[in-house]
Motif scaffolding. Structure first.
Motif, PDB file in Angstrom:
ATOM      1  N   TYR A   1      -6.765   6.390   9.804  1.00 55.11           N
ATOM      2  CA  TYR A   1      -5.395   6.716   9.406  1.00 55.11           C
ATOM      3  C   TYR A   1      -4.488   5.516   9.631  1.00 55.11           C
ATOM      4  O   TYR A   1      -3.693   5.145   8.753  1.00 55.11           O
TER       5      TYR A   1
ATOM      6  N   LEU B   1      -5.338   2.395   9.804  1.00 51.87           N
ATOM      7  CA  LEU B   1      -5.686   1.356   8.831  1.00 51.87           C
ATOM      8  C   LEU B   1      -5.079   1.675   7.471  1.00 51.87           C
ATOM      9  O   LEU B   1      -4.518   0.797   6.800  1.00 51.87           O
ATOM     10  N   ALA B   2      -5.194   2.943   7.078  1.00 50.71           N
ATOM     11  CA  ALA B   2      -4.701   3.344   5.766  1.00 50.71           C
ATOM     12  C   ALA B   2      -3.196   3.134   5.694  1.00 50.71           C
ATOM     13  O   ALA B   2      -2.677   2.547   4.739  1.00 50.71           O
TER      14      ALA B   2
ATOM     15  N   SER C   1      -2.073  -0.394   5.651  1.00 47.72           N
ATOM     16  CA  SER C   1      -2.335  -1.111   4.408  1.00 47.72           C
ATOM     17  C   SER C   1      -1.252  -0.844   3.373  1.00 47.72           C
ATOM     18  O   SER C   1      -1.164  -1.526   2.364  1.00 47.72           O
ATOM     19  N   LEU C   2      -0.427   0.177   3.627  1.00 50.63           N
ATOM     20  CA  LEU C   2       0.636   0.477   2.661  1.00 50.63           C
ATOM     21  C   LEU C   2       1.835  -0.439   2.838  1.00 50.63           C
ATOM     22  O   LEU C   2       2.646  -0.590   1.929  1.00 50.63           O
TER      23      LEU C   2
ATOM     24  N   VAL D   1       2.249  -3.448   2.760  1.00 56.54           N
ATOM     25  CA  VAL D   1       2.357  -4.598   1.876  1.00 56.54           C
ATOM     26  C   VAL D   1       3.173  -4.275   0.625  1.00 56.54           C
ATOM     27  O   VAL D   1       3.821  -5.142   0.058  1.00 56.54           O
ATOM     28  N   TYR D   2       3.183  -2.998   0.230  1.00 55.47           N
ATOM     29  CA  TYR D   2       3.876  -2.677  -1.018  1.00 55.47           C
ATOM     30  C   TYR D   2       5.373  -2.918  -0.928  1.00 55.47           C
ATOM     31  O   TYR D   2       5.988  -3.372  -1.887  1.00 55.47           O
TER      32      TYR D   2
ATOM     33  N   VAL E   1      -3.553  -8.722   2.726  1.00 55.94           N
ATOM     34  CA  VAL E   1      -4.860  -8.231   2.302  1.00 55.94           C
ATOM     35  C   VAL E   1      -5.959  -8.994   3.035  1.00 55.94           C
ATOM     36  O   VAL E   1      -6.940  -8.423   3.499  1.00 55.94           O
TER      37      VAL E   1
ATOM     38  N   GLU F   1      -6.062  -8.022   6.748  1.00 53.33           N
ATOM     39  CA  GLU F   1      -6.461  -6.657   6.986  1.00 53.33           C
ATOM     40  C   GLU F   1      -7.971  -6.547   7.065  1.00 53.33           C
ATOM     41  O   GLU F   1      -8.507  -5.718   7.803  1.00 53.33           O
TER      42      GLU F   1
ATOM     43  N   VAL G   1      -7.117   5.491   0.290  1.00 52.49           N
ATOM     44  CA  VAL G   1      -5.897   4.749   0.605  1.00 52.49           C
ATOM     45  C   VAL G   1      -6.239   3.322   1.026  1.00 52.49           C
ATOM     46  O   VAL G   1      -5.647   2.351   0.546  1.00 52.49           O
ATOM     47  N   ILE G   2      -7.235   3.176   1.904  1.00 54.20           N
ATOM     48  CA  ILE G   2      -7.532   1.834   2.418  1.00 54.20           C
ATOM     49  C   ILE G   2      -8.052   0.937   1.305  1.00 54.20           C
ATOM     50  O   ILE G   2      -7.589  -0.192   1.127  1.00 54.20           O
TER      51      ILE G   2
END
Lengths: 347, 479, 196
Positions: free
Chosen positions: A134, A136-137, A140-141, A143-144, A170, A173, C58-59
């Motif tokens: 979670y 990590l997910a 990773s958002l 960056v947007y 990216v 990560e 998502v990742i």
């Protein structure tokens, strides 16, 4: 949990259910919990800015802010007031929606990630069994927000900053994700509470010291902090993707950045430094939350220390470090850890 | 839940393992600075292919990974054909690759990976494995097709193949998911069991249709052939030669496995489709080729026609039919490799791909022209060459199962097709060459390949017994 | 009830975002809509109790694939208006084919019979563990092939794009480190007034 506290919780629940009915109360209670969680986070975000200026000032033998309140203690509030009341500017050719969505998209992931952080045994908003994934997910958002800010501003410097940041985040990560795998291997779980409990015998920083170093440097790059703050390098990109932002919209970027810093410091403490566990059994009279806070504060201090010490990297050096140094090292260490787990069993 | 490993039987997979490891080793070699590495890599790749072929012959029947990977006579036969084709193409394109500066070593790695994908397809016992093998093969070939990266046509070839191939993969996957959803398994044998007792839903049939469409794309059967001429034309000739043989064998092996092992219960549904594909391919192969001026495009259409014949043999559903398919595939490889070997040779000497460029080859290089004529006659199906035997057996099988109309169509289209094959012969012998054309040297590898393929054309044409008994043995399991 | 509401919310946003992908005039907006669709799809996975797949979606897709996609779309100056030129003429044909396919699928799926075997799911095991267990046992072989497929993609990308530029300045760290004082510094005695 002490008995009288439990009693208090039961009373509150009873009162709330009577007031709103069971369904709505569950919702309301969740909201209350979120507020209780986020209020300290936002407080920390506010005051880390002061800490940064004070600490870097100290390292550079100057005072730092000292005009608002004693030792400048009210400075962050003054800054916040200033940011809120300044005029919000929209560049003429900017893409309106994207431009205003971007700051929010930077801050929100940094805040929702806190949902799975365990502060003490049982003290966690959502004790889900894929906590690490979670995090990590969600991270990773982040960056947007930056890439959208860069593009939406319709400004070359902003755009370059956004692109740099996208590539950088990216890249790092990948190595950050790989440093988490040995942790998962040793603890045998993706749940953060289990990860901390698995460190009762030995903090993971000892068997995984190289991974801890890689993790920390990677998150410095992930959060776009010095010496990897190329996306906003003022000398070449005039603050990069933030160039066109003013008032609170730029404030949100800073809040996102600091919230992320605090988040990854807490994550580092939980994953490698034993979370709420005290370093010695004798010291366990001090509550776990405080231990976690001390560890995270130390990591945050290192963040600032690095900023005061190192010059900025060049972009090709940054990429080289990520792909050619960290990635192989973390892959190797996954192998080594796997071998260790195979031979000696889990922690 | 206890962790349960499937039965892993690595001995049955030795040829694949060899090729995979070889590919990885060669990749490391190709990272070096050695200027001669291309030659070394090629030699090792060839040696590996030969060794894998030897291993394939001696591998016993069996299965591995709980039926995901199956070795049986048919799989062995198909793998042998693939190894043979790949070996020949690698051997004959060595000089061409040097000329084109392809000899960094990665080219051979990609070729081996494509081969590996094809071999996995031939041994697949499960849709997931089939799909993975297909992707491994296709992806390698997409890259190979675009290998000449500064050439717009090569880029176009790679991109076109990639985009349309992805579409086909999408169809295949969609079909597989429908089949999985309605039968609850992806194992071929499991699907067959589920269908043999139990009701057959329309979704399963739709799944079969989509799988068939995806595979038809890979063999370039009409109406899924649109990509073939452009890709054949644009890709470097050595890649075209490879592309003309390997994916066809692999995809036909997969079609056999899917249709005959997983869906024998649905034969009445898919057989008309196969017949349609066969006739359409025959028609496109014969008629569209006539207008072509580029020899690679022409051979692309010709290969579509050959696919039509192979499908025709498959629709017969008799031992003879299956046997004729395997025999035809074997013959097709040699014809195709031989023809492309000559094109490659002429390419190297600066001769273009236009059929006009072959004017007067018969006067300047009688031996080469004779061989080219041999291959063209064989493709046209003129006795006593191997191509004739292949077609003959297909027609026999069709007639035997009462498909008179289809057999007649086959003969008709093969007669039309003969026209354009003969046109090349006409250009070679009845037109005058340009000044100074065809002044190339024949290296040993070209001589060897041309000799072997040429001799095979004659031997299989005159004495087809050995080929037939071999192909018969390989398909005995389907009867 | 709440779960139903959340489902419809996510489903509606997914569909709307998907429509946004194909109708946006601005290609960057299209990609952003695509990302939104990924996100809500991940939400749907969570509702199906497939939280591992949701996290992966998502990742991998949002965190890596879509970022690079956005990257490329922003960098490339593709004239999407010219690509759009033929749409009006081809629209009826496209709609017709789409409608036919939709009708076919509706027809097929209306009579679909889903096998029991697919529905059974060991509810008590976390699905991360479940996926790991079948991936590394039953599906080990396809998994290994997948690694080769990725390797091929990697080699392909490098081979088709890597150009060793002659004019690029490269940092060679070993030689930087191997430098000694003698070869780097030269002491020169300059007479007063003679230096230039």
């Amino acid at each position: 949990m002490p008995e009288n506290l439990k009693q208090l919780l039961v009373t509150i629940h009873g009162f709330g259910e009577g007031l709103l009915g069971p369904t709505l109360w569950v919702l309301a209670w969740t909201v209350i919990k979120i507020v209780i969680l986020l209020a300290p986070v936002l407080f920390m975000v506010t005051y880390i800015t002061l800490a940064e200026r004070k600490i870097i000032g100290f390292m550079q033998v100057r005072y730092g802010p000292n005009r608002v309140g004693i030792w400048g203690i009210l400075q962050p509030l003054a800054d916040a007031a200033k940011l809120i009341f300044k005029e919000l500017l929209l560049p003429e050719k900017a893409d309106r929606t994207v431009f205003f969505l971007a700051p929010a998209l930077t801050l929100v992931p940094a805040l929702i990630a806190w949902a799975v952080i365990p502060f003490a045994p049982g003290l966690v908003l959502a004790d889900i069994n894929i906590g690490i994934l979670y995090i990590l997910a969600v991270s990773s958002l982040g960056v947007y927000g930056i890439i959208m800010a860069g593009w939406g501003s319709n400004n070359r410097f902003s755009f370059l900053g956004g692109l740099r940041s996208a590539a950088q985040m990216v890249s790092y990560e990948v190595s950050m994700g790989f440093t988490l795998i040995p942790v998962v291997l040793l603890s045998g779980s993706l749940n953060l509470t289990d990860v901390v409990n698995a460190q009762k015998g030995m903090w993971f920083v000892i068997p995984l010291l190289p991974m801890f170093v890689v993790y920390f440097i990677s998150v410095v790059a992930e959060t776009n902090r010095a010496p990897f703050d190329l996306p906003e390098a003022e000398a070449e990109l005039v603050a990069g993707f933030i160039t066109e932002y003013s008032a609170m919209s730029s404030g949100l970027f800073f809040m996102g950045e600091y919230a992320n810093m605090i988040l990854v410091s807490f994550m580092g403490s939980i994953l490698f430094l034993g979370g709420w566990l005290p370093p010695l059994e004798i010291l366990s009279f001090i509550p776990g939350v405080i231990w976690l806070g001390i560890k995270a504060a130390f990591l945050l201090f290192v963040f600032l220390w690095i900023r005061a010490t190192f010059p900025r990297y060049r972009y090709d050096q940054l990429m080289r470090l990520g792909w050619k140094v960290f990635l192989p090292i973390s892959l190797l260490w996954i192998f080594v850890t796997g071998l260790g787990v195979l031979l000696f069993g889990k922690a | 839940m206890p962790v349960q490993m499937p039965d892993i039987n690595l001995v049955t997979m030795l040829p694949e393992i060899l090729i995979a490891i070889l590919g990885l080793v060669l990749l490391l070699m190709s990272a070096g600075q050695d200027a001669e590495r291309g030659r070394k890599v090629n030699a090792m790749a060839l040696a590996g292919v030969i060794a894998a072929a030897a291993l394939t012959v001696v591998t016993a029947n069996g299965s591995s990974f709980g039926g995901f990977f199956v070795v049986d006579p048919f799989a062995r036969a198909m793998k042998l054909l693939m190894l043979l084709a790949t070996g020949m193409v690698l051997y004959m394109s060595m000089e061409y690759m040097r000329d084109q500066k392809f000899d960094g070593g990665e080219y051979q790695v990609m070729t081996l990976m494509a081969l590996l994908g094809g071999m996995i397809m031939a041994s697949a016992g499960d849709f997931v494995v089939l799909y993975m093998g297909l992707e491994l093969m296709s992806l390698s070939i997409y890259v190979l097709a675009a290998w000449r990266r500064d050439d717009v046509r090569s880029n176009e070839a790679g991109l076109k193949y990639f985009v349309l191939g992805s579409m086909a993969s999408g169809f295949l996957l969609y079909g597989i998911s429908l089949i999985y959803g309605t039968t609850g398994t992806t194992l071929f044998t499991g699907v067959a069991t589920a269908l043999s007792h139990g009701h057959i839903s329309t979704a399963t049939i739709m799944g079969v249709v989509m799988v068939l469409a995806g595979m038809s794309f890979k063999v370039a059967a009409a109406p899924f052939h649109m990509w073939a001429p452009d890709v054949y034309e644009g890709a470097p000739t050595s890649v075209t030669a490879f592309m003309a043989v390997l994916p066809k064998i692999a995809a036909f092996a997969a079609i056999f496995r899917v249709l005959l092992i997983a869906f024998p219960a649905l034969q009445s549904h898919w057989n008309p489709l196969l017949q349609l594909l066969a006739v359409a391919s025959l028609a496109v192969g014969a008629i569209a080729a006539i207008g072509q001026t580029n020899i690679k495009r022409m051979l692309a259409y010709s290969s579509i026609g050959h696919v039509g014949f192979i499908l025709l043999g498959l629709t017969a559903h008799t031992g003879l039919g299956y046997q004729s398919v395997v025999a035809y595939l074997a013959i097709y490889i040699f014809m195709s490799v031989g023809a492309f070997a000559i094109i490659l040779l002429l390419n190297k000497a600066g001769v273009g791909d236009e059929i006009e460029d072959y004017k007067g080859l018969g006067h300047k290089r009688p031996m080469l022209a004779l061989l080219m004529a041999l291959f063209m006659f064989s493709m046209a199906g003129i006795p006593p060459l191997a191509g004739f035997m292949g077609k003959l057996y297909v027609f026999m099988a069709a007639v035997q199962s009462g498909m008179m109309m289809l057999a007649v169509a086959g003969v008709l289209f093969s007669a039309i097709g003969a026209f354009y094959y003969l046109r090349i012969v006409k250009f070679m012998y009845f037109d005058q060459p340009a000044e100074g054309a065809f002044g190339m040297e024949l290296d040993f590898s070209a001589r060897a390949i041309l000799t072997v393929t040429g001799v095979v054309m004659l031997v299989w044409g005159l004495f087809p017994g050995a080929l037939l008994s071999w192909s018969g043995a390989s398909v005995k399991m389907f009867q | 009830m709440v779960a139903d509401l959340v489902f419809y919310l996510f489903a509606a946003v997914t569909v709307a975002a998907a429509l946004g992908v194909i109708t946006s005039r601005n290609q960057v907006h299209s990609v952003l809509f695509l990302i939104l669709a990924f996100f809500t799809t991940a939400g749907l996975f969570v509702l199906l109790k497939a939280e591992f797949l949701a996290a992966l979606l998502v990742i991998v897709y949002m965190g890596a694939v879509a970022v690079l996609f956005l990257f490329v779309v922003m960098m490339l100056d593709v004239d999407f208006e010219s690509l759009r030129a033929g749409v009006k003429e081809h629209l009826p044909m496209g709609l017709f084919v789409g409608a036919v396919i939709l009708a076919e699928f509706a027809f097929i799926l209306s009579g679909v019979h889903v096998d029991e075997a697919v529905q059974t799911n060991a509810a008590n095991i976390p699905n991360t563990q479940l996926i790991g267990q079948v991936l590394y046992t039953k599906y080990l072989f396809p998994f290994e092939i997948a690694s080769l497929v990725l390797l091929v993609a990697l080699i392909g990308a490098v081979v088709l794009t890597l150009r060793k530029r002659k004019d690029a300045k490269r940092q060679h760290i070993p030689s930087q480190i191997a430098r000694t004082r003698d070869e780097a510094v030269e002491l020169v005695k300059v007479a007063p007034g003679q230096g230039a």
